[in-house]
Design an enzyme around this catalytic site. Structure first.
Site, PDB file in Angstrom:
ATOM      1  N   ARG A  47       1.487 -16.239  -7.095  1.00  0.00           N
ATOM      2  CA  ARG A  47       0.714 -15.484  -6.404  1.00  0.00           C
ATOM      3  C   ARG A  47       0.149 -16.010  -5.100  1.00  0.00           C
ATOM      4  NH1 ARG A  47      -4.057 -15.549  -6.803  1.00  0.00           N
ATOM      5  NH2 ARG A  47      -4.279 -15.813  -9.372  1.00  0.00           N
ATOM      6  N   TYR A 102      -0.617   5.151  11.439  1.00  0.00           N
ATOM      7  CA  TYR A 102      -0.121   5.528  10.314  1.00  0.00           C
ATOM      8  C   TYR A 102      -1.337   6.207   9.272  1.00  0.00           C
ATOM      9  CZ  TYR A 102       2.385   4.870   5.628  1.00  0.00           C
ATOM     10  OH  TYR A 102       3.026   5.021   4.516  1.00  0.00           O
ATOM     11  N   LYS A 132      10.513  -0.582   5.642  1.00  0.00           N
ATOM     12  CA  LYS A 132      11.088   0.406   6.456  1.00  0.00           C
ATOM     13  C   LYS A 132      12.372  -0.116   7.008  1.00  0.00           C
ATOM     14  CE  LYS A 132       7.539   3.068   5.370  1.00  0.00           C
ATOM     15  NZ  LYS A 132       6.276   3.395   6.245  1.00  0.00           N
TER      16      LYS A 132
HETATM   17  C1  LIG Z   1       4.899   2.851   6.234  1.00  0.00           C
HETATM   18  C2  LIG Z   1       4.141   2.407   7.315  1.00  0.00           C
HETATM   19  C3  LIG Z   1       3.079   1.461   6.746  1.00  0.00           C
HETATM   20  C4  LIG Z   1       2.779   1.378   5.373  1.00  0.00           C
HETATM   21  O1  LIG Z   1       3.790   0.421   4.647  1.00  0.00           O
HETATM   22  P1  LIG Z   1       4.059   0.264   3.254  1.00  0.00           P
HETATM   23  O2  LIG Z   1       5.194  -0.565   2.894  1.00  0.00           O
HETATM   24  O3  LIG Z   1       4.551   1.741   2.794  1.00  0.00           O
HETATM   25  O4  LIG Z   1       2.891   0.075   2.587  1.00  0.00           O
HETATM   26  C5  LIG Z   1       2.200   0.944   7.989  1.00  0.00           C
HETATM   27  N1  LIG Z   1       2.621   1.253   9.081  1.00  0.00           N
HETATM   28  C6  LIG Z   1       3.311   1.904   9.551  1.00  0.00           C
HETATM   29  C7  LIG Z   1       3.671   2.244  10.918  1.00  0.00           C
HETATM   30  C8  LIG Z   1       4.577   2.535   8.494  1.00  0.00           C
HETATM   31  O5  LIG Z   1       5.361   3.484   8.927  1.00  0.00           O
END
Ligand SMILES: *Cc1c(COP(=O)(O)O)cnc(C)c1O
Length: 396
Positions: A54, A112, A209
């Protein structure tokens, strides 16, 4: 009676080899054994060696260093990035590591969805004030600054309306007011924009992403210019328990190896697809930064270096019925609320990310029932374009 042999829980040595693996080993160990208490003391005081996963582990460090390089971070400062268990964990670590009760955070008004939620509902519960302003209008951002504004949070390209923030204006505003300038670079990626080279203090990614890129790992990244802030964030990460899984880090490292190739192909596909849909009869408008009809075209051309990225949005003539017909007519393109996958995905904000808004509030943002956001993947461009143009024609 013969006793069954006891299971051998004693740790065995790793086989020695004069050669080394070419691939980064996956190290799931939760805990690390030290030679003696003096050595453990040194580990804590000098920050050498791992103790408990952690608090940090090798797969997270390897991945962080690779994203640091993409962001231009190691040339500026060291160590830079911290890996978190999700993009939201990275955003939470920024807030929890840097803010106190009584501080104010100013956000872009189209962040977001979960970030907006965190700022609207959760930070105020902790006594942290939040407000929002249009990041394409630096005068509006300036008007929203308060004496206790400690942080400004923006995304370079807004979701799902693909507006381009006035990054230079906001960086100057942050410098002038002494607020920490936090950039969520998920949409743009370091291939389009490197926030540290343009005045950002903190850079955040949802690694889930484009960087990981295969929709099989949920992770975040956060780096800070100031070592004290970086340490505060790393501490928040370990204390609030945002640390990532080694396996996800290992998968994401593999994704990062091909990130630039995937991004360039996806971007080239996006530009072609946006143009093809713009001339389809069923389509009312297309929003893509390098198109001359984009509302922030000039700014996009200058700050994104003439590139538009892999994301665009479009609006169909006709409402929900047209949207339903479109997704059914393109069954090969996943209708799924994410972005950055190797394959193209479609999202429909009115039924997903923006469903909590009233139709009037959505209309004010330009999001109708016929509005789609497209995350373009690396498919064969001819095939992709023909599928989606055929779907638009089917709706018309
Ligand atoms: C998806 C996303 C997040 C959050 O990310 P996770 O990995 O789903 O927690 C934050 N900011 C943007 C611009 C995103 O597209």
């Amino acid at each position: 009676m013969i006793k069954p042999p006891s299971s051998n829980v004693r740790r065995t040595d790793w086989p020695t080899s004069t050669s080394r693996p070419v691939v980064t080993p996956l190290q799931p160990s939760v805990v690390y054994a030290s030679p003696d208490p003096d050595a453990l003391d040194r580990q804590y005081t000098e920050g050498t060696g791992f103790t408990y996963a952690r608090e940090g582990h090798p797969n997270a460090e390897v991945l962080a260093a690779k994203i640091d390089r993409l962001e231009g971070a190691p040339d500026l400062f060291k160590p830079a990035g911290v890996i978190t268990g999700s993009g939201m964990a990275a955003i939470s670590a920024a807030f929890l590591g840097c803010l106190n009760s009584g501080d104010h955070v100013l956000g872009g008004d189209q962040l977001y969805g979960r970030t907006l939620r965190l700022m609207r509902f959760d930070l105020p519960r902790l006594g942290i004030e939040t407000s929002f302003a249009d990041p394409t209008d630096v005068a509006a951002m300036r008007d929203a600054i308060r004496p206790n504004t400690k942080m400004i949070v923006v995304e370079v390209i807004s979701n799902p309306t693909i507006r381009v923030a006035d990054m230079e204006g906001i960086a100057a505003l942050a410098r002038e007011t002494g607020a920490l300038f936090v950039v969520d670079n998920t949409f743009t990626t370091p291939r389009l924009y490197q926030p540290f080279l343009h005045g950002a203090d903190i850079v955040i990614h949802s690694v889930t992403k484009l960087l990981a890129g295969h929709s099989d790992a949920t992770l975040g990244y956060i780096a800070a210019k100031d070592p004290a802030i970086r340490d505060a964030i790393a501490l928040a990460n370990a204390t609030w328990g945002f640390t990532p899984s080694p396996f996800d880090c290992w998968l994401a490292e593999r994704g990062v190896h091909t990130f630039d190739l995937r991004f360039d192909r996806a971007q080239s596909n996006a530009a072609k697809l946006a143009d093809a849909l713009a001339t389809s009869p069923g389509v009312k408008r297309v929003i893509y930064p390098t198109r001359p009809d984009h509302p922030d075209h000039n700014r996009a051309m200058s700050i994104l270096g003439g590139q538009g990225g892999n994301m665009f949005s479009f609006e169909l003539n006709g409402g929900r019925a047209a949207a339903n017909a479109f997704t059914r007519a393109a069954p090969e393109v996943a209708f799924a609320p994410t972005l950055g996958d190797v394959g193209t995905t479609l999202s429909h904000p009115a039924s997903s990310s923006h469903r909590a808004l009233t139709p009037e509030a959505r209309a004010a943002l330009g999001i109708s029932e016929g509005f789609f956001r497209v995350s373009v993947g690396v498919e064969d461009p001819g095939l992709l374009i023909s599928e989606l143009v055929a779907a638009a024609n089917a709706v018309a």
